[in-house]
Design a protein around this motif. Sequence first.
Motif, short mmCIF file in Angstrom:
data_model
loop_
_atom_site.label_atom_id
_atom_site.label_comp_id
_atom_site.label_asym_id
_atom_site.label_seq_id
_atom_site.Cartn_x
_atom_site.Cartn_y
_atom_site.Cartn_z
N THR A 4 15.36 3.72 -1.38
CA THR A 4 14.14 3.22 -0.78
C THR A 4 13.26 2.64 -1.88
OG1 THR A 4 14.23 4.90 0.92
CG2 THR A 4 12.11 3.84 0.58
N VAL A 5 12.82 1.41 -1.67
CA VAL A 5 11.97 0.72 -2.63
C VAL A 5 10.56 0.71 -2.07
CG1 VAL A 5 11.52 -1.47 -3.77
CG2 VAL A 5 13.87 -0.71 -3.41
N THR A 6 9.61 1.14 -2.88
CA THR A 6 8.22 1.17 -2.45
C THR A 6 7.47 0.01 -3.08
OG1 THR A 6 8.30 3.57 -2.28
CG2 THR A 6 6.12 2.56 -2.39
N ILE A 7 6.87 -0.81 -2.24
CA ILE A 7 6.05 -1.93 -2.68
C ILE A 7 4.63 -1.38 -2.90
CG2 ILE A 7 5.11 -4.18 -2.05
CD1 ILE A 7 8.15 -4.26 -2.41
N GLY A 33 -3.15 -2.28 11.43
CA GLY A 33 -4.21 -1.67 10.64
C GLY A 33 -4.16 -2.07 9.17
N GLY A 34 -3.66 -3.26 8.90
CA GLY A 34 -3.59 -3.74 7.53
C GLY A 34 -2.39 -3.25 6.74
N ASN A 35 -1.48 -2.55 7.42
CA ASN A 35 -0.29 -2.03 6.76
C ASN A 35 0.97 -2.60 7.42
OD1 ASN A 35 -1.65 -0.09 4.99
ND2 ASN A 35 -2.19 0.92 6.90
N PRO A 36 1.97 -2.94 6.62
CA PRO A 36 3.22 -3.46 7.19
C PRO A 36 3.90 -2.43 8.07
CG PRO A 36 3.21 -3.63 4.78
CD PRO A 36 2.03 -2.83 5.18
N THR A 37 4.49 -2.88 9.17
CA THR A 37 5.22 -1.97 10.04
C THR A 37 6.72 -2.02 9.76
OG1 THR A 37 5.36 -3.65 11.77
CG2 THR A 37 3.50 -2.12 11.87
N THR A 38 7.14 -3.00 8.96
CA THR A 38 8.53 -3.08 8.52
C THR A 38 8.51 -3.33 7.01
OG1 THR A 38 8.61 -5.46 8.98
CG2 THR A 38 9.40 -3.99 10.72
N HIS A 39 9.63 -3.15 6.36
CA HIS A 39 9.67 -3.33 4.91
C HIS A 39 9.44 -4.79 4.54
CE1 HIS A 39 10.93 -3.15 0.76
NE2 HIS A 39 10.77 -1.84 0.85
N LEU A 40 8.52 -5.03 3.62
CA LEU A 40 8.15 -6.38 3.23
C LEU A 40 9.34 -7.22 2.78
CD1 LEU A 40 4.93 -5.57 1.19
CD2 LEU A 40 5.05 -6.70 3.41
N CYS A 41 10.30 -6.61 2.14
CA CYS A 41 11.45 -7.35 1.62
C CYS A 41 12.38 -7.84 2.73
CB CYS A 41 12.21 -6.51 0.60
SG CYS A 41 11.19 -6.12 -0.85
N SER A 42 12.16 -7.37 3.94
CA SER A 42 12.96 -7.84 5.07
C SER A 42 12.24 -8.93 5.85
CB SER A 42 13.29 -6.67 6.01
OG SER A 42 12.12 -6.23 6.69
N VAL A 49 12.55 -8.47 -5.86
CA VAL A 49 13.42 -7.97 -6.92
C VAL A 49 12.90 -6.57 -7.22
CG1 VAL A 49 14.17 -8.23 -9.30
CG2 VAL A 49 13.86 -10.27 -7.88
N GLY A 50 13.71 -5.59 -6.89
CA GLY A 50 13.26 -4.20 -7.03
C GLY A 50 12.06 -3.97 -6.12
N SER A 51 10.97 -3.47 -6.69
CA SER A 51 9.78 -3.19 -5.89
C SER A 51 8.73 -4.29 -6.02
CB SER A 51 9.16 -1.85 -6.34
OG SER A 51 8.74 -1.94 -7.68
N GLU A 52 9.16 -5.48 -6.44
CA GLU A 52 8.23 -6.58 -6.64
C GLU A 52 8.51 -7.74 -5.70
OE1 GLU A 52 8.85 -7.65 -10.68
OE2 GLU A 52 7.95 -5.82 -11.46
N THR A 75 0.90 -10.21 -8.15
CA THR A 75 0.93 -10.56 -9.56
C THR A 75 2.32 -10.92 -10.10
OG1 THR A 75 1.06 -8.22 -10.12
CG2 THR A 75 -1.14 -9.23 -10.09
N ASN A 76 3.36 -10.56 -9.40
CA ASN A 76 4.72 -10.86 -9.85
C ASN A 76 5.34 -12.02 -9.08
OD1 ASN A 76 5.04 -8.73 -11.86
ND2 ASN A 76 4.78 -7.38 -10.11
N LEU A 77 4.52 -12.70 -8.27
CA LEU A 77 5.01 -13.81 -7.47
C LEU A 77 5.39 -14.97 -8.40
CD1 LEU A 77 5.35 -14.55 -4.44
CD2 LEU A 77 3.12 -15.64 -4.59
N VAL A 78 6.62 -15.44 -8.27
CA VAL A 78 7.13 -16.53 -9.07
C VAL A 78 7.19 -17.82 -8.26
CG1 VAL A 78 9.11 -17.36 -10.40
CG2 VAL A 78 8.47 -14.94 -10.51
N THR A 79 7.56 -17.69 -6.99
CA THR A 79 7.73 -18.84 -6.11
C THR A 79 6.84 -18.69 -4.88
OG1 THR A 79 10.03 -19.05 -6.79
CG2 THR A 79 9.39 -20.19 -4.79
N LEU A 80 6.06 -19.73 -4.60
CA LEU A 80 5.25 -19.78 -3.38
C LEU A 80 5.43 -21.16 -2.78
CD1 LEU A 80 3.18 -18.57 -1.43
CD2 LEU A 80 1.38 -19.44 -2.94
#
Length: 87
Positions: A4-7, A33-42, A49-52, A75-80
Motif C-alpha cells: 500500500t502506497v500512501t500519498i 469532504g476534500g479527501n479522495p475516495t479511491t487511490h490517486l494513482c488509479s 512513482v512510489g508515493s509521489e 511538489t514532485n509533479l514533472v508533467t502537467l
Amino acid sequence: TLTTVTIPTSQSTAMCNLGAAIGINDFDWSCYGGNPTTHLCSWYGVTCVGSEIRGISVSADGLLGSIPSVIGSLTNLVTLDLSSNSL
C-alpha cells in the motif's frame, strides 16, 4: 504481497481541489469532504512513482475552469498536460 502506497495529505487535498476546480470529477477523480475516495494513482491521467504524483495528463477532455494555486502542493509533479481544454 500487496504494498500500500500512501500519498501525502497535502497532495491528496491538492488533487481533490484541482479536480473540483476544473470539472474532472466527471471522470474517476472521486473525492468526498476534500479527501479522495479511491487511490490517486488509479485516477484517470495520473502517473505515480512510489508515493509521489509525477504526472497529470488530461488533454482535450473538455475541462473548464481555473487551475487552483494549491496545485503548487504537488511538489514532485514533472508533467502537467492540460492542453486543449478551456482552462
